[in-house]
Write an enzyme that holds these catalytic residues in place. Structure first.
Site, PDB file in Angstrom:
ATOM      1  N   ARG A   1      -0.274  22.684  10.718  1.00 29.19           N
ATOM      2  CA  ARG A   1      -0.371  21.971  12.008  1.00 29.19           C
ATOM      3  C   ARG A   1      -1.093  20.632  11.899  1.00 29.19           C
ATOM      4  O   ARG A   1      -1.020  19.813  12.817  1.00 29.19           O
ATOM      5  CB  ARG A   1      -1.053  22.859  13.043  1.00 29.19           C
ATOM      6  CG  ARG A   1      -0.132  23.945  13.602  1.00 29.19           C
ATOM      7  CD  ARG A   1      -0.816  24.710  14.710  1.00 29.19           C
ATOM      8  NE  ARG A   1      -1.777  25.675  14.180  1.00 29.19           N
ATOM      9  CZ  ARG A   1      -2.653  26.329  14.939  1.00 29.19           C
ATOM     10  NH1 ARG A   1      -2.698  26.114  16.252  1.00 29.19           N
ATOM     11  NH2 ARG A   1      -3.489  27.198  14.391  1.00 29.19           N
TER      12      ARG A   1
ATOM     13  N   SER B   1     -26.587 -29.516   1.866  1.00 25.18           N
ATOM     14  CA  SER B   1     -25.479 -28.979   2.659  1.00 25.18           C
ATOM     15  C   SER B   1     -24.141 -29.482   2.137  1.00 25.18           C
ATOM     16  O   SER B   1     -24.012 -30.626   1.701  1.00 25.18           O
ATOM     17  CB  SER B   1     -25.629 -29.388   4.125  1.00 25.18           C
ATOM     18  OG  SER B   1     -26.791 -28.830   4.685  1.00 25.18           O
TER      19      SER B   1
END
Length: 453
Positions: free
Chosen positions: A18, A409
């Site tokens: 099932r 950066s």
């Protein structure tokens, strides 16, 4: 209790049709652990150090799963499916080894609690020969009824065979049973298959034992303990029950949750007191969190160790191998994988740090990534103590950045940066006066030409 030996027979040979799955039923997971694994853990907690695992479909996979949790097991294959009594006797060689207590449980009941098994063993230690674990469902329809008289269990009556008076009994058979080891095999061998299905029912030992004047009793356990999993729907329902248990356990142990119903734990999640969990957090396997830490909303954490007074999220993802020291901060939309983050280090937003070491008090700017994979192999990035990495930087591994260094950066760092150095790794900026006017005119003409086509 500790002086009594115990063998637990785990019946895990069901077909599980099932579930509609290629995976054996008992290997479907609740909280990241196979169903049968939950059963094995409960058994161990009750002192059932020896396990006889009765398997059928997917035997090798089921055995491997259980052996990953416990070492002292024997495996027995049930070739034919001839009832629960027949299934228990598949483990006859293990039972013959001689134990004080024999416990029979099902491999598809993941919510069985250690306390229920301990209660059954206590009854055996007190002189009972058989202990049946019963429960009281909201609606007893369809369950076998436990018929008691003067404190003894005299029969288990299936509903189709029950009288109207017996059908009114709310105490039902949970299927779990404990037997005295010195009489278990003899009783099991006396079970007959004289019924419509021609099967051997374990429940028949109750009447057999009573006919011999043995002590048979029933104990009441919570209905959750006997919930069996047969479908995906039942699997989800059991997961919900397990999670609610875990949430309650965590909060009673000092963990704060703003919206408990939105937090999901793994079977092995370890969280100390005074941790705060905001809404919508998912824990995968292998997570430990020390006191004082806050996990902000919408974070996913797996295979990670988090030190005291850290801050994680919101929207953070910690993958296996993430190891954060005390007071570390991993902010929104940051992913960390296989990396050590030092005490007080900050990864505040929009970054990926993988296969790396980040030193104490380092600051990793927004948009920083460690480029750790070349398509074939992975490489390590070393970031020193008190280092500052500017926003939108790419650190191409293998590479190291020394203590107290600065990375400008927008840099692409491909070479090692010494301590106290400033590294630039970006193209030189140029300005073309008036070029924007020319570009706008060119792009506008191109747009018009496309419309005219």
């Amino acid at each position: 209790m500790t002086s009594r030996t115990c063998l637990t027979v785990i019946l895990a040979a069901g077909e599980g049709t099932r579930m509609k799955s290629s995976l054996p039923k008992v290997l479907h997971e609740i909280a990241g652990l196979p169903i049968v694994g939950h059963v094995a853990k409960a058994v161990q907690g009750a002192g059932g150090s020896d396990i006889a695992l009765v398997v059928g479909r997917g035997a090798d996979k089921v055995e491997t799963s259980v052996r990953a949790l416990v070492s002292n097991i024997t495996v027995h294959e049930q070739v034919e499916r001839l009832g629960t009594g027949h299934a228990v006797l598949a483990a006859q060689s293990a039972i013959e080894a001689g134990y004080d207590d024999i416990i029979v449980v099902f491999g598809d009941t993941p919510l069985i609690e250690t306390s229920a098994l301990e209660m059954a063993r206590e009854k055996l230690a007190g002189g009972s020969d058989i202990v049946v674990m019963g429960f009281r469902p909201d609606n007893p329809h369809g369950y076998g009824r436990l018929i008691e008289q003067d404190g003894r269990l005299i029969a288990i009556r299936e509903e189709k065979d029950a009288s109207e008076a017996e059908k009114k009994i709310g105490f039902c058979n949970g299927g779990l049973m404990a037997l005295r080891g010195d009489s278990a095999l003899a009783l099991l061998h006396m079970i007959k298959n004289e019924n419509a299905k021609g099967e051997y029912y374990l429940t028949d030992v109750v009447e057999i034992a009573n006919s011999q004047g043995k002590s048979v009793v029933a104990i009441e356990i919570s209905p959750d303990n006997v919930i069996g999993i047969n479908t995906r729907l039942e699997l989800a329902e059991a997961e919900a029950i397990w999670q609610n248990r875990k949430r309650r356990e965590m909060m009673l142990a000092g963990v704060s949750m703003q919206a408990p119903e939105t937090v999901f734990f793994s079977h092995d999640t370890v969280i100390e007191a005074d941790v705060t969990l905001e809404p919508n957090i998912v824990f995968g396997p292998g997570v430990s969190i020390a006191s004082g830490t806050v996990i902000h909303a919408f974070s996913h954490i797996e295979g990670a160790s988090i030190g005291a007074n850290a801050s994680i999220g919101p929207f953070a993802r910690l993958r296996p191998g993430a190891n954060l020291a005390a007071k570390a901060k991993v902010g929104n939309f940051v992913e960390v994988k296989n990396a050590k983050i030092g005490q007080g280090a900050k990864l505040n937003h929009l970054s990926y740090i993988g296969d790396a070491t980040v030193g104490a008090d380092a600051n990793i700017g927004a948009g920083t990534i460690t480029c750790n994979y070349d398509g074939y192999n992975k490489y390590h990035t070393e970031i020193g103590t008190n280092t500052f990495v500017g926003s939108n930087s790419s650190l191409v591994a293998p590479v190291s950045i020394g203590d107290n260094a600065y990375v400008a950066s927008g840099s692409v760092i491909t070479e090692n940066v010494p301590a106290d150095a400033l590294a630039f790794g970006r193209a030189r900026q140029e300005i073309k006066e008036g070029r924007a006017v020319q570009l706008r005119a060119r792009y506008a003409a191109l747009k018009l030409s496309k419309k005219a086509e």
